[in-house]
Motif scaffolding. Structure first.
Motif, PDB file in Angstrom:
ATOM      1  N   ARG A  52       0.858  -1.186   0.000  1.00  0.00           N
ATOM      2  CA  ARG A  52       0.000   0.000   0.000  1.00  0.00           C
ATOM      3  C   ARG A  52       0.896   1.238   0.000  1.00  0.00           C
ATOM      4  O   ARG A  52       1.737   1.401   0.879  1.00  0.00           O
ATOM      5  CB  ARG A  52      -0.911   0.005   1.223  1.00  0.00           C
ATOM      6  CG  ARG A  52      -1.938   1.129   1.215  1.00  0.00           C
ATOM      7  CD  ARG A  52      -2.729   1.141   2.516  1.00  0.00           C
ATOM      8  NE  ARG A  52      -3.693   0.069   2.591  1.00  0.00           N
ATOM      9  CZ  ARG A  52      -4.947   0.163   2.135  1.00  0.00           C
ATOM     10  NH1 ARG A  52      -5.353   1.277   1.550  1.00  0.00           N
ATOM     11  NH2 ARG A  52      -5.784  -0.843   2.257  1.00  0.00           N
ATOM     12  N   ASP A  81      -5.444   4.907  -1.297  1.00  0.00           N
ATOM     13  CA  ASP A  81      -6.153   4.170  -2.337  1.00  0.00           C
ATOM     14  C   ASP A  81      -5.212   3.667  -3.434  1.00  0.00           C
ATOM     15  O   ASP A  81      -5.650   3.378  -4.546  1.00  0.00           O
ATOM     16  CB  ASP A  81      -7.250   5.046  -2.953  1.00  0.00           C
ATOM     17  CG  ASP A  81      -6.692   6.300  -3.623  1.00  0.00           C
ATOM     18  OD1 ASP A  81      -5.470   6.577  -3.447  1.00  0.00           O
ATOM     19  OD2 ASP A  81      -7.452   7.000  -4.314  1.00  0.00           O
ATOM     20  N   ARG A  82      -3.925   3.531  -3.125  1.00  0.00           N
ATOM     21  CA  ARG A  82      -2.963   3.083  -4.125  1.00  0.00           C
ATOM     22  C   ARG A  82      -2.233   1.825  -3.652  1.00  0.00           C
ATOM     23  O   ARG A  82      -1.848   1.727  -2.481  1.00  0.00           O
ATOM     24  CB  ARG A  82      -1.932   4.176  -4.427  1.00  0.00           C
ATOM     25  CG  ARG A  82      -2.518   5.463  -4.975  1.00  0.00           C
ATOM     26  CD  ARG A  82      -3.173   5.261  -6.333  1.00  0.00           C
ATOM     27  NE  ARG A  82      -3.850   6.453  -6.816  1.00  0.00           N
ATOM     28  CZ  ARG A  82      -3.281   7.364  -7.600  1.00  0.00           C
ATOM     29  NH1 ARG A  82      -2.022   7.239  -7.965  1.00  0.00           N
ATOM     30  NH2 ARG A  82      -3.979   8.407  -8.018  1.00  0.00           N
ATOM     31  N   LYS A  95       0.879  -1.075  -4.916  1.00  0.00           N
ATOM     32  CA  LYS A  95       1.939  -1.444  -5.857  1.00  0.00           C
ATOM     33  C   LYS A  95       2.034  -2.965  -5.893  1.00  0.00           C
ATOM     34  O   LYS A  95       2.244  -3.609  -4.867  1.00  0.00           O
ATOM     35  CB  LYS A  95       3.279  -0.849  -5.445  1.00  0.00           C
ATOM     36  CG  LYS A  95       4.399  -1.148  -6.445  1.00  0.00           C
ATOM     37  CD  LYS A  95       5.678  -0.427  -6.072  1.00  0.00           C
ATOM     38  CE  LYS A  95       6.759  -0.663  -7.122  1.00  0.00           C
ATOM     39  NZ  LYS A  95       6.364  -0.168  -8.464  1.00  0.00           N
ATOM     40  N   ASP A 135       1.060  -0.274 -10.687  1.00  0.00           N
ATOM     41  CA  ASP A 135       0.335   0.419  -9.627  1.00  0.00           C
ATOM     42  C   ASP A 135      -1.152   0.301  -9.910  1.00  0.00           C
ATOM     43  O   ASP A 135      -1.593   0.367 -11.070  1.00  0.00           O
ATOM     44  CB  ASP A 135       0.736   1.902  -9.578  1.00  0.00           C
ATOM     45  CG  ASP A 135       2.170   2.088  -9.122  1.00  0.00           C
ATOM     46  OD1 ASP A 135       2.647   1.230  -8.357  1.00  0.00           O
ATOM     47  OD2 ASP A 135       2.804   3.080  -9.526  1.00  0.00           O
ATOM     48  N   LYS A 137      -5.234   1.390  -8.439  1.00  0.00           N
ATOM     49  CA  LYS A 137      -6.033   2.309  -7.630  1.00  0.00           C
ATOM     50  C   LYS A 137      -7.274   1.573  -7.127  1.00  0.00           C
ATOM     51  O   LYS A 137      -7.926   0.852  -7.893  1.00  0.00           O
ATOM     52  CB  LYS A 137      -6.451   3.519  -8.462  1.00  0.00           C
ATOM     53  CG  LYS A 137      -7.335   4.516  -7.716  1.00  0.00           C
ATOM     54  CD  LYS A 137      -7.711   5.679  -8.624  1.00  0.00           C
ATOM     55  CE  LYS A 137      -8.670   6.640  -7.937  1.00  0.00           C
ATOM     56  NZ  LYS A 137      -8.068   7.314  -6.770  1.00  0.00           N
ATOM     57  N   LEU A 156     -10.825   1.553  -6.516  1.00  0.00           N
ATOM     58  CA  LEU A 156     -11.916   2.354  -7.056  1.00  0.00           C
ATOM     59  C   LEU A 156     -13.125   2.401  -6.133  1.00  0.00           C
ATOM     60  O   LEU A 156     -13.839   3.408  -6.084  1.00  0.00           O
ATOM     61  CB  LEU A 156     -12.353   1.796  -8.419  1.00  0.00           C
ATOM     62  CG  LEU A 156     -11.259   1.686  -9.480  1.00  0.00           C
ATOM     63  CD1 LEU A 156     -11.824   1.043 -10.735  1.00  0.00           C
ATOM     64  CD2 LEU A 156     -10.666   3.051  -9.793  1.00  0.00           C
ATOM     65  N   TRP A 210     -10.815  -2.547  -7.941  1.00  0.00           N
ATOM     66  CA  TRP A 210      -9.542  -1.888  -8.207  1.00  0.00           C
ATOM     67  C   TRP A 210      -9.230  -1.951  -9.707  1.00  0.00           C
ATOM     68  O   TRP A 210      -9.838  -2.721 -10.465  1.00  0.00           O
ATOM     69  CB  TRP A 210      -8.421  -2.560  -7.415  1.00  0.00           C
ATOM     70  CG  TRP A 210      -8.164  -3.987  -7.819  1.00  0.00           C
ATOM     71  CD1 TRP A 210      -7.254  -4.450  -8.747  1.00  0.00           C
ATOM     72  CD2 TRP A 210      -8.852  -5.142  -7.338  1.00  0.00           C
ATOM     73  NE1 TRP A 210      -7.323  -5.809  -8.863  1.00  0.00           N
ATOM     74  CE2 TRP A 210      -8.284  -6.273  -8.002  1.00  0.00           C
ATOM     75  CE3 TRP A 210      -9.874  -5.357  -6.402  1.00  0.00           C
ATOM     76  CZ2 TRP A 210      -8.727  -7.575  -7.779  1.00  0.00           C
ATOM     77  CZ3 TRP A 210     -10.311  -6.653  -6.175  1.00  0.00           C
ATOM     78  CH2 TRP A 210      -9.741  -7.738  -6.857  1.00  0.00           C
ATOM     79  N   LEU A 232      -3.213   1.308 -12.939  1.00  0.00           N
ATOM     80  CA  LEU A 232      -3.017   2.652 -13.459  1.00  0.00           C
ATOM     81  C   LEU A 232      -2.011   2.669 -14.599  1.00  0.00           C
ATOM     82  O   LEU A 232      -2.104   3.502 -15.509  1.00  0.00           O
ATOM     83  CB  LEU A 232      -2.538   3.580 -12.342  1.00  0.00           C
ATOM     84  CG  LEU A 232      -3.524   3.811 -11.186  1.00  0.00           C
ATOM     85  CD1 LEU A 232      -2.864   4.639 -10.094  1.00  0.00           C
ATOM     86  CD2 LEU A 232      -4.793   4.476 -11.694  1.00  0.00           C
ATOM     87  N   SER A 243      -8.078  -5.158 -14.156  1.00  0.00           N
ATOM     88  CA  SER A 243      -8.958  -4.603 -13.135  1.00  0.00           C
ATOM     89  C   SER A 243      -9.707  -5.761 -12.501  1.00  0.00           C
ATOM     90  O   SER A 243      -9.741  -6.876 -13.034  1.00  0.00           O
ATOM     91  CB  SER A 243      -9.942  -3.599 -13.750  1.00  0.00           C
ATOM     92  OG  SER A 243     -10.776  -4.244 -14.699  1.00  0.00           O
TER      93      SER A 243
END
Length: 213
Positions: A40, A44-45, A47, A60, A62, A64, A74, A77, A83
């Motif tokens: 983390r 909200d990110r 790796k 990376d 995000k 959602l 998620w 990016l 996703s």
């Protein structure tokens, strides 16, 4: 062309427990094969570092959407294109149905071949089964610990009710001695004999002077 995978599984824990475990993203490598790490890097990110079809990938993502005990979604990016989302539904009896949806766009010849062989789908199914075992094991472990067991390492401490009773109740403690240490070493009969002896009277019949006086 992207690949969409949908898988479901029922886990024997409440929705809140399943959701709580899934959102510990750093623990994904415990049940997701091929995932090396998830870190983390913000509210909200995330790796990701993983091996997909034998190829190491970093990206990376995000977060959602995150609705407690209901849904997590998620999307990547940059790097790989993927996703996903997990929906948590109460299945009754403290059980939860997880619905996992993944969308993944293969990159390169190797990953296209893997896609044709439904590698992503099989991997998603395997990961859900691993998650089921992991979260149920964690839940059982937490429940088993419970409150401390008072019988573990238990021992009884004996405490004397009278300050001079070092015989654990083998002497008379009816209060005839006046609380003296000398009186507590003898029974009531022995004290009477000692008193008679000190006055020059003959011993009480049936008595015995165990201390040799």
């Amino acid at each position: 062309m992207s690949t969409k995978v949908e898988k479901r599984i029922v886990v024997d824990v409440p929705a809140g427990t399943a959701y709580s475990q899934w959102t510990r993203f750093e623990e994904f490598p415990h049940f997701m094969a091929g995932v090396d790490s998830v870190t983390r890097v913000g509210n909200d990110r995330l790796k990701w570092v993983a091996h997909i079809a034998g190829v190491r990938r970093e990206w990376d993502a995000k977060i959602l959407e995150q609705i407690p005990a209901r849904r997590v979604a998620w999307a990547a990016l940059e790097g790989v294109t993927n996703s996903g989302a997990v929906d948590f539904k109460d299945a009754g009896g403290n059980r939860t149905e997880l619905a996992l949806t993944l969308e993944y766009k293969p990159a390169g010849v190797v990953e296209r071949v893997g896609d044709l062989l439904h590698v992503v789908g099989r991997q998603a199914e395997h990961d859900l089964k691993q998650f089921k075992e992991f979260v149920e094991r964690q839940d059982r472990s937490t429940s088993a610990r419970g409150p401390a067991d008072s019988s573990s390492g238990w021992r009884q401490d004996y405490r004397f009710e009278h300050p001079f009773d070092q015989t654990n109740g083998l002497v008379d403690l009816e209060g005839e001695s006046g609380g003296t240490a000398d009186g507590e070493n003898y029974s009531a009969a022995e004290r009477r004999q000692r008193e008679e002896h000190s006055r020059g009277l003959p011993p009480t019949p049936g008595g015995s002077d165990v201390m040799g006086f």
